[in-house]
Design a protein around this motif. Sequence first.
Motif, PDB file in Angstrom:
ATOM      1  N   GLY A 148       0.809  -1.217   0.000  1.00 40.40           N
ATOM      2  CA  GLY A 148       0.000   0.000   0.000  1.00 40.40           C
ATOM      3  C   GLY A 148       0.840   1.264   0.000  1.00 40.40           C
ATOM      4  N   ASP A 149       0.225   2.339   0.427  1.00 42.59           N
ATOM      5  CA  ASP A 149       0.880   3.648   0.374  1.00 42.59           C
ATOM      6  C   ASP A 149       2.088   3.765   1.286  1.00 42.59           C
ATOM      7  OD1 ASP A 149      -0.966   4.453  -1.479  1.00 42.59           O
ATOM      8  OD2 ASP A 149      -2.276   5.467  -0.033  1.00 42.59           O
ATOM      9  N   ALA A 150       2.193   2.887   2.276  1.00 45.88           N
ATOM     10  CA  ALA A 150       3.332   2.950   3.193  1.00 45.88           C
ATOM     11  C   ALA A 150       4.610   2.385   2.573  1.00 45.88           C
ATOM     12  CB  ALA A 150       3.016   2.197   4.482  1.00 45.88           C
ATOM     13  N   GLY A 151       4.490   1.638   1.473  1.00 38.18           N
ATOM     14  CA  GLY A 151       5.654   1.031   0.847  1.00 38.18           C
ATOM     15  C   GLY A 151       6.561   2.059   0.197  1.00 38.18           C
ATOM     16  N   ARG A 152       7.842   1.984   0.477  1.00 32.79           N
ATOM     17  CA  ARG A 152       8.794   2.948  -0.068  1.00 32.79           C
ATOM     18  C   ARG A 152       9.952   2.293  -0.825  1.00 32.79           C
ATOM     19  NH1 ARG A 152       5.143   5.579   0.811  1.00 32.79           N
ATOM     20  NH2 ARG A 152       4.947   7.511   2.026  1.00 32.79           N
ATOM     21  N   LYS A 153      10.464   1.162  -0.336  1.00 31.38           N
ATOM     22  CA  LYS A 153      11.662   0.556  -0.925  1.00 31.38           C
ATOM     23  C   LYS A 153      11.315  -0.830  -1.462  1.00 31.38           C
ATOM     24  CE  LYS A 153      16.526  -0.457   0.143  1.00 31.38           C
ATOM     25  NZ  LYS A 153      16.563  -1.853  -0.333  1.00 31.38           N
ATOM     26  N   LEU A 154      11.416  -0.969  -2.782  1.00 31.35           N
ATOM     27  CA  LEU A 154      11.100  -2.234  -3.437  1.00 31.35           C
ATOM     28  C   LEU A 154      12.388  -2.861  -3.970  1.00 31.35           C
ATOM     29  CD1 LEU A 154       9.270  -4.355  -4.875  1.00 31.35           C
ATOM     30  CD2 LEU A 154       9.041  -2.717  -6.749  1.00 31.35           C
ATOM     31  N   ASP A 155      12.603  -4.120  -3.618  1.00 29.84           N
ATOM     32  CA  ASP A 155      13.744  -4.876  -4.123  1.00 29.84           C
ATOM     33  C   ASP A 155      13.235  -6.143  -4.793  1.00 29.84           C
ATOM     34  OD1 ASP A 155      16.051  -3.294  -3.132  1.00 29.84           O
ATOM     35  OD2 ASP A 155      15.209  -3.800  -1.160  1.00 29.84           O
ATOM     36  N   VAL A 156      13.781  -6.459  -5.958  1.00 30.31           N
ATOM     37  CA  VAL A 156      13.388  -7.637  -6.731  1.00 30.31           C
ATOM     38  C   VAL A 156      14.608  -8.519  -6.921  1.00 30.31           C
ATOM     39  CG1 VAL A 156      12.495  -8.482  -8.935  1.00 30.31           C
ATOM     40  CG2 VAL A 156      11.565  -6.377  -7.939  1.00 30.31           C
ATOM     41  N   SER A 188      16.339   5.610  -7.246  1.00 26.55           N
ATOM     42  CA  SER A 188      16.722   5.974  -5.888  1.00 26.55           C
ATOM     43  C   SER A 188      16.343   7.414  -5.608  1.00 26.55           C
ATOM     44  CB  SER A 188      18.234   5.785  -5.710  1.00 26.55           C
ATOM     45  OG  SER A 188      18.645   6.141  -4.421  1.00 26.55           O
ATOM     46  N   ASN A 189      15.643   7.625  -4.484  1.00 28.95           N
ATOM     47  CA  ASN A 189      15.205   8.971  -4.098  1.00 28.95           C
ATOM     48  C   ASN A 189      14.422   9.661  -5.214  1.00 28.95           C
ATOM     49  OD1 ASN A 189      16.438   8.880  -1.502  1.00 28.95           O
ATOM     50  ND2 ASN A 189      18.424   9.328  -2.446  1.00 28.95           N
ATOM     51  N   ALA A 230       3.876   3.064 -12.062  1.00 29.54           N
ATOM     52  CA  ALA A 230       2.635   2.407 -11.634  1.00 29.54           C
ATOM     53  C   ALA A 230       2.369   2.605 -10.149  1.00 29.54           C
ATOM     54  CB  ALA A 230       2.704   0.920 -11.957  1.00 29.54           C
ATOM     55  N   PHE A 231       3.442   2.764  -9.348  1.00 26.34           N
ATOM     56  CA  PHE A 231       3.302   2.900  -7.892  1.00 26.34           C
ATOM     57  C   PHE A 231       4.132   4.106  -7.446  1.00 26.34           C
ATOM     58  CE2 PHE A 231       2.663  -1.543  -8.969  1.00 26.34           C
ATOM     59  CZ  PHE A 231       1.453  -1.820  -8.340  1.00 26.34           C
ATOM     60  N   PRO A 232       3.599   5.307  -7.603  1.00 27.59           N
ATOM     61  CA  PRO A 232       4.381   6.531  -7.346  1.00 27.59           C
ATOM     62  C   PRO A 232       4.799   6.710  -5.898  1.00 27.59           C
ATOM     63  CG  PRO A 232       2.072   7.049  -7.815  1.00 27.59           C
ATOM     64  CD  PRO A 232       2.256   5.605  -8.134  1.00 27.59           C
TER      65      PRO A 232
END
Length: 373
Positions: A148-156, A188-189, A230-232
């Motif tokens: 959700g909106d709390a997500g900030r750092k995505l790693d794949v 990043s940032n 897609a997920f700003p």
Amino acid sequence: MSGRIVLFGATGYTGGLVLSSLLQRGMRPLLAGRNVDALARLAREHAGLEIAAADAGDPESIRRLLEQGDVLISTVGPFERFGPGVAEAAVQAGARYIDTTGEVGFVRTLQERFGSRAEETGAVLLPAFGYDYVPGILAGALAAQQAGDAGRKLDVGYFTSGSLRPGLSHGTRSTLRDGLFLPAVRFSNGRLIEVRTAADVHDFPVIGTRRGHKTGLLVPGTEVLFLPVAFPQLDSVSVYNGWFSPFSRAMSLMSAASSAVAQSPRGRRVMEKLSSPIVGKPGGPDSARRAKTRTQVVATVKGTDGELLSAVQLTGPNVYTLTGELIAWGAEQLRDRQDLAPGVASPLSAFGLASLTRGCADAGLVPVDRHQP
């Protein structure tokens, strides 16, 4: 609007896997390439498929094959070298284009050079629609949606079960070798930055492993181009490869040295010569060897405080088998769907998350059950 499917590069290793998947879905593509004799032999093996001569070095030869609404599948790499002319032919024709590239720089080239023109001609360009990088985009999108909106750092992270060392294709070995000399792009940032490939390592929770986790090296990936759009809410997106997970940290240190040597033209030539045995001969693993490995892709999302908010794992068939199946499904969608917006598309913008999830499941790529943190 429903046109023909044109498979460019059908006589290559990846092209052959794509052809097999297309035929299994009841599609009979036109086979295009430079070697007409090889195309004719291949066509005879499959009850007389139509063939046509076309050369990536002569984009007009490809343009003459295409009409508006046709679907052009390109499996001919390196894409940085051969791809732009092929894509431009599709744009000029107002056709629909899909490819197997793993070269992020080429995808950025498509966006910069052909995005606006494709919108004008009605062309749809859908690059990197194989193992590179549909699994990571799907896993990342599912994880970002869960966080959700709390997500900030995505790693794949891209991994496999079973050893890939004796089962890599000539094209993959070439890409791995060349990738040592190219920068990785990460988000990043809130902006794209270039860093050294393998400059960083990251641990991922992987279900079904003895240690419960695997380590990957920082690599390029189109996830950094498409998922922040897609997920700003995401501030950071990075992609890692852990095919040789136990050696990731050592490989990261080695990459620093090889990158420094390759900064000079002479050093680059020396490194390429030394690594040439790694590339090997053309071709790739047969069906029996492919059956011994499976795809594992993990995406994690953390909040501003570093807390793990979501983790998604997908599993599927061998990386090459999966590419063939994904390209065939994507080509079928490009042929049949009337609601596609012209321009350079991502898997998400083209088909939406629900449809992409179903299509990946159809190709054998499915989520692994895990308890959310």
